[in-house]
Write a protein that holds these residues in place. Structure first.
Motif: not given
Length: 540
Positions: A163-169, A222-233, A262-270
């Motif tokens: 489907m042409g996804y550009q970024a997935v966390t 620019g796109i990045t992703g992050i995993l929340g600390d509460s989910l590290e368990q 020009d744009l910044y996107v954060l994929l926040c799994h938290a």
């Protein structure tokens, strides 16, 4: 109970869809563990999509069929009303939790979600509207762990690339899957990985990029992703590389800023609260997509105080897609619309082919290779089959024969809807409520329960013992094959009774008729209504 649930992987039942009930709050499945309202990780299932999609399909689909007679026409509302032409749009998704397609148990017109509908929406945006679309996903493709969830994750990863996804966390539940399988699914040999995370990687940091730079609509993003600390368990073993979210995000934000995007996107799994804190601490981002929240996503973007950042929720189970338009408009640079993946979106043939390949893979592997070996029933008893029950309970048996329960397996062999060419009777997540002798919420067979159409024909369909329990001791007592005192015979008879008092029978029904598959069953008074359709007494 006119609706027979198919536990959460999805199939249709032999019945007309029930009338659409009053609005029912969307809740998490009770399949495994209870979740906090703010937790983005309820739990659900997911092989490397073996390059099947690039060769001759294993299952040939018939020409597109007209909607089945049971499908309701849902009136469509105009989408993106008042929007000028966007420079580009982000299609934001996540929290699929194993729901790669709606099951059809209550009629496809009454259910939302699925990869086949999602691709149709994407095609509408790209081909009919001519928009530049950047699909991104905030993770949690899977919910359970084990071989079938791994296969489903791999199929989903293939679908996202198609489907042409550009970024997935990656979500915490995704990261519970086997590291080798996860690496194979996220790092195909023939193309760069679309999976990105600032603070988590599988096996080695260099196997997963910390950020991505893409070009779309004349914009550098620019796109990045992050995993929340509460989910590290939820993270297990030493095969995962991870570090605290805030520190990792600070470092990657500096690297992204140096790229002059020009744009910044954060994929926040938290959680929602973590997402807000991380967004506030990293004001670089224009758009944050969060996995936090439960049920339906909000109707509007949320403004993060103190900066320009706007945050979008994705909801749960892939039922909705968010579309975020980007405009050269200083007053309103971002616009948002929540789009339900309901039956207004026709199934995309390529995604249906992928689903067919997935089902054939399950068939080829079989239950044993999927790691599903029959387990003893907690009672220590064995299943005897509904025909045996009918030898004495003839009137009750006749009632059962005239309900959808009595041909539940048939609705897996040939689903009674427009996806009827894709059989599901090798899928444990469907079998668990469409045959006799399975654990309905954990998707494994009991000893003496159903294993296949040919090996255990007497265990086809959703039979008497799924509600009343395995009948071996009762049959043994009544047939006289063992000599028992009358008190013991009576005790065994009583053990087979399922009381209506105190909601005992209703709770048993809900093991299959859960919120995922039978939302109408949870409306007040529904059990009493459906009980009239299956009401039966004891022995004649």
């Amino acid at each position: 109970m006119t609706t027979l649930a198919c536990s959460f992987l999805w199939l249709g039942c032999n019945e007309k869809p029930a009338p659409v009930p009053p609005e029912v709050p969307v809740q998490q499945s009770s399949s495994e563990t209870d979740q906090k309202v703010d937790d983005p990780q309820p739990e659900v299932p997911p092989s490397e999509l073996t390059k099947q999609s690039t060769v001759t399909p294993a299952v040939q689909l018939p020409p597109e069929q007209p909607p089945a007679a049971t499908t309701k026409k849902i009136p469509t509302q105009p989408l993106f009303a008042g929007w000028p032409e966007p420079k580009l749009v982000f299609l934001v998704t996540g929290q699929q939790q194993g729901y790669i397609e709606p099951c059809g148990c209550t009629g496809l017109a009454n259910q939302k979600g699925g990869l086949a509908r999602r691709q149709s929406l994407l095609n509408d945006l790209r081909e009919k509207r001519g928009w530049n679309v950047v699909p991104v996903d905030v993770g949690s493709q899977s919910k359970r762990f084990g071989k079938q969830p791994e296969i489903k994750f791999q199929r989903t990863a293939e679908a996202l690339r198609a489907m042409g996804y550009q970024a997935v966390t990656l979500g915490a539940d995704d990261l519970r899957l086997t590291a080798g399988e996860l690496t194979a699914a996220t790092n195909p040999d023939d193309q760069p990985s679309i999976f990105v995370s600032a603070n988590v990687a599988v096996l080695a940091r260099d196997l997963q990029p910390t950020y991505k730079i893409i070009e779309a609509g004349g914009k550098k993003i620019g796109i990045t992703g992050i995993l929340g600390d509460s989910l590290e368990q939820k993270l297990a073993g030493d095969e995962l590389v991870h570090e605290p979210a805030a520190a990792a995000l600070e470092k990657v934000s500096a690297e992204l800023k140096a790229q002059n995007c020009d744009l910044y996107v954060l994929l926040c799994h938290a959680t929602l609260e973590e997402s807000r804190k991380l967004a506030a601490a990293a004001p670089l981002f224009d758009l944050v997509v969060t996995a936090g929240g439960v049920g339906e996503p909000t109707l509007e973007l949320e403004k993060i105080p103190g900066g320009k950042t706007m945050m979008a929720q994705v909801g749960t189970k892939g039922m909705y897609v968010g579309v975020v338009g980007v405009f050269d408009d200083a007053k309103q640079p971002l616009r948002y619309e929540r789009v339900p993946l309901d039956s207004q979106w026709k199934d995309s043939p390529p995604m249906l082919q992928l689903l067919a390949d997935y089902q054939q893979q399950l068939e080829q592997m079989g239950l044993s290779e999927l790691g599903l070996r029959p387990q003893p029933h907690p009672s220590g008893l064995h299943f005897v089959g509904s025909d045996k029950c009918g030898e004495c309970h003839t009137k009750a048996f006749e009632v059962w024969k005239n309900t959808p329960h009595s041909h539940a397996t048939d609705s897996l062999v040939k689903p009674p809807n427009e996806r009827g060419h894709i059989a599901r009777h090798f899928d444990p997540e469907c079998l668990s409520c469409h045959v006799t002798g399975w654990e309905p919420q954990k998707f494994f067979p009991f000893t003496s329960g159903y294993t296949s159409l040919t090996e255990t024909p007497l265990m086809r369909h959703n039979g008497c013992e799924n509600c009343h329990g395995p009948g071996s001791a009762h049959v043994e007592a009544e047939s006289g094959t063992v000599q028992l005192a009358q008190a013991e015979v009576t005790s065994r008879r009583d053990a087979m009774k399922l009381s209506l008092a105190g909601g005992v029978a209703e709770r048993k029904c809900m093991e299959c008729h859960d919120l995922d598959n039978s939302p109408d069953f949870h409306v007040k008074g529904a059990f009493e209504k459906y009980w009239k359709d299956v009401e039966h007494k004891g022995k004649d």
